[in-house]
Design an enzyme around this catalytic site. Sequence first.
Site, PDB file in Angstrom:
ATOM      1  N   ILE A 108      -5.860   1.698   3.671  1.00  0.00           N
ATOM      2  CA  ILE A 108      -7.304   1.845   3.514  1.00  0.00           C
ATOM      3  C   ILE A 108      -7.560   2.687   2.271  1.00  0.00           C
ATOM      4  CG2 ILE A 108      -7.455   3.903   4.986  1.00  0.00           C
ATOM      5  CD1 ILE A 108     -10.204   2.820   5.938  1.00  0.00           C
ATOM      6  N   ILE A 139      -2.889   5.589   2.827  1.00  0.00           N
ATOM      7  CA  ILE A 139      -4.138   5.857   2.115  1.00  0.00           C
ATOM      8  C   ILE A 139      -3.985   5.373   0.680  1.00  0.00           C
ATOM      9  CG2 ILE A 139      -5.807   7.587   1.387  1.00  0.00           C
ATOM     10  CD1 ILE A 139      -5.587   7.285   4.429  1.00  0.00           C
ATOM     11  N   LYS A 140      -4.875   4.483   0.241  1.00  0.00           N
ATOM     12  CA  LYS A 140      -4.815   3.958  -1.121  1.00  0.00           C
ATOM     13  C   LYS A 140      -5.520   4.918  -2.086  1.00  0.00           C
ATOM     14  CE  LYS A 140      -5.321  -0.515  -1.881  1.00  0.00           C
ATOM     15  NZ  LYS A 140      -5.903  -1.884  -1.863  1.00  0.00           N
ATOM     16  N   ILE A 141      -4.762   5.370  -3.080  1.00  0.00           N
ATOM     17  CA  ILE A 141      -5.285   6.274  -4.100  1.00  0.00           C
ATOM     18  C   ILE A 141      -5.021   5.650  -5.466  1.00  0.00           C
ATOM     19  CG2 ILE A 141      -5.112   8.551  -5.165  1.00  0.00           C
ATOM     20  CD1 ILE A 141      -4.232   9.666  -2.474  1.00  0.00           C
TER      21      ILE A 141
END
Length: 362
Positions: A108, A139-141
């Site tokens: 996400i 977690i998409k960064i």
Amino acid sequence: MNERLQALSDAGVSIWLDDLSRERIESGNLAELVRESGVKGVTTNPTIFAAALSQGERYAEQVAELKAAGADVDTAVFEITTTDVKQACDVLRPVFDETDGVDGRVSIEVDPGMARSTDDTIEMAERLWAAVDRPNLLIKIPATEEGLPAIAASIARGISVNVTLIFSLERYRGVMDAYLFGLEQAHAEGRDLSAIHSVASFFISRVDSEVDGRLEEGHPLRGKTALANARLAYEAYEETFASERFATLEAQGAHRQRPLWASTGVKDPAYEDTLYVSELVVADTVNTMPEKTLEAFGDHGEVHGDMVSGRADESREVIAGLEKEGISYDEVVEVLENEGLDKFDASWAELLDTVRSELDKA
């Protein structure tokens, strides 16, 4: 399981689906794809969520509840997307357990508007990690300059990360360095490194789209740059994770940060529709595909063994050939990163508009 997709999996490629919707989850379609197509993970983005919301009725009840509770648009987006991701994580949990946490992952994305703010990205990553509360979350960064310290800080806090929007080899090396630094900090703070995972999403098709547009029709370099770039990235990956620095971390339980080939749907109809899958087969990688590409490979995709290792020199020749044509590699990847951020912002705005519209109708 589909034989062609089984062959891809047997070659060491983890098949992830670049799509998610509540319809896909609740109808059992996601579980079916896991069972019959070998899907071992899921990636999402705001555009995917916006499409799911606008095309399905399965969100109506939650939207009505959020409206009744007086939720604003930002709160509604957060609640809706994290609900879908929680459910998807639960569907993929058996894969997570079977692979000791390597696969079975669902990603996400942080609000892309925070991509240029390190502190805001860290805070959003922590909020999403706590809200979903599943060990198989990523977690998409984005891999912006400001994103690198946010990646390191998130890893240091025990948050597993999918680093997205990587185009350049230099930035990719910075991403891997941030990951290792985060692991070193996590170890110093007494965290269990074996519980921390990460993938680095190296974008493929957009590179060819940008470069091919600068080359004349029929030029021998057309359709070559994206694969060359990815193969050089894999060389960098092998170098980094064969280092003494990583060996020290690995002895403490750390995992490699696997390369993930992203944007693997072919945009030029002149190219084989499975090009960015079959030509990037190599062990210990992830290929996240839109459903159309997944189905195409299942229908007629071919696995010809390792298509990446040992091809760095010829790949460097491709990049050098571009420079001879007056096309700057550094300028191309800079353009792509900036365009990628603009697209992320536009897709987030689309998601906000879609949720706002659904709240108005509820």
